[in-house]
Design a protein around this motif. Structure first.
Motif, PDB file in Angstrom:
ATOM      1  N   ALA A 199      -6.119  -8.125   0.481  1.00 54.18           N
ATOM      2  CA  ALA A 199      -6.248  -7.970  -1.348  1.00 54.18           C
ATOM      3  C   ALA A 199      -7.722  -7.153  -1.517  1.00 54.18           C
TER       4      ALA A 199
ATOM      5  N   ALA B 177      -7.520  -3.578  -0.117  1.00 60.01           N
ATOM      6  CA  ALA B 177      -7.053  -2.880  -1.003  1.00 60.01           C
ATOM      7  C   ALA B 177      -7.891  -1.870  -2.401  1.00 60.01           C
ATOM      8  N   ARG B 178      -8.678  -3.555  -2.545  1.00 59.04           N
ATOM      9  CA  ARG B 178     -10.143  -3.451  -3.607  1.00 59.04           C
ATOM     10  C   ARG B 178     -10.777  -1.960  -3.497  1.00 59.04           C
TER      11      ARG B 178
ATOM     12  N   THR C  94       1.025  -5.501   1.762  1.00 65.49           N
ATOM     13  CA  THR C  94       0.136  -5.804   0.579  1.00 65.49           C
ATOM     14  C   THR C  94      -0.712  -5.033  -0.036  1.00 65.49           C
ATOM     15  N   ILE C  95      -1.227  -4.775   1.124  1.00 65.38           N
ATOM     16  CA  ILE C  95      -2.193  -2.853   0.695  1.00 65.38           C
ATOM     17  C   ILE C  95      -0.891  -1.800  -0.049  1.00 65.38           C
TER      18      ILE C  95
ATOM     19  N   ALA D 197      -0.422  -2.906  -3.709  1.00 68.60           N
ATOM     20  CA  ALA D 197      -1.864  -2.990  -4.534  1.00 68.60           C
ATOM     21  C   ALA D 197      -2.505  -1.818  -5.044  1.00 68.60           C
ATOM     22  N   GLY D 198      -1.784  -0.397  -4.904  1.00 66.87           N
ATOM     23  CA  GLY D 198      -1.931   1.155  -4.910  1.00 66.87           C
ATOM     24  C   GLY D 198      -2.868   1.470  -4.158  1.00 66.87           C
TER      25      GLY D 198
END
Length: 220
Positions: free
Chosen positions: A62, A65-66, A90-91, A94-95
């Motif tokens: 997370a 990704a941010r 997961t990354i 997240a987009g």
């Protein structure tokens, strides 16, 4: 005889309570000081790549990704055996596009994370990188990467620490406590075995043009 035996039993029980209390106090102190002694926090500046270390997958994914979505780096490298593909997925969820992510799924520990990042650094021509890991693991990770890949300018933007009670009595407590031992062992290993003179790629460096192993500053 009974009275003497009873006194001995009470003395032993009292000593056990004192020792237990001391150990518990030391444990809480280790947890409380982890952000000061185990954490290396840098500003999320622009870098050539994010390197996400496996072990505590969801929060690290997370965070990476941010950082990518905020423009901190154009590429993400996921390193670590066991959860590398889960972190990658997961990354992506997240987009972050899959094309921006590469994985290395062989590393079993932080030392191998750094060693196995060297070919990626060479191929990509890295000049700077941001390590993404857990707060308590960030100092050891940063010192290891700086020692084994000194030609790249490494910084650390770790995940945030929970509060004291959540850490002490949750999943991270034992890992934080063990990290003090691991950090000391890695510093000795770096001092004894890190050879910075044999590599001739992006990771090559000398004491004059790269930060020293501990310059100014497994979930792991």
């Amino acid at each position: 005889m009974r009275s003497a035996a009873g006194r001995r039993s009470r003395s032993i029980a009292f000593a056990a309570v004192l020792v237990s209390g001391f150990l518990f106090t030391a444990y809480l102190a280790a947890i409380a000081l982890s952000e000061d002694l185990l954490t290396e926090l840098g500003a999320p500046e622009q870098a050539d790549a994010l390197v996400v270390l496996g072990g505590d997958g969801p929060p690290r994914a997370a965070k990476a990704a941010r950082l990518w979505l905020a423009g901190s780096a154009p590429a993400i490298r996921v390193a670590g055996q066991g959860d590398c593909n889960a972190i990658r997925d997961t990354i992506i969820a997240a987009g972050v596009p899959a094309s921006a992510i590469s994985v290395e799924c062989l590393s079993r520990n932080t030392w191998e994370n750094a060693l196995n990042t060297v070919p990626f650094a060479d191929k990509a021509g890295l000049r700077s990188g941001i390590l993404v890991t857990s707060w308590f693991h960030s100092k050891r990770a940063l010192e290891t990467f700086r020692a084994l890949c000194p030609g790249v300018s490494w910084s650390s933007v770790p995940t945030a620490a929970p509060n004291l009670l959540a850490t002490a009595f949750g999943q991270y407590g034992r890992y934080v406590a063990m990290e003090y031992v691991k950090l000391a062992a890695y510093r000795l290993r770096i001092a004894l075995f890190a050879d910075r003179r044999t590599h001739r790629g992006a990771c090559a460096g000398t004491p004059s043009d790269a930060d020293p192993p501990y310059g100014s500053h497994a979930i792991g």
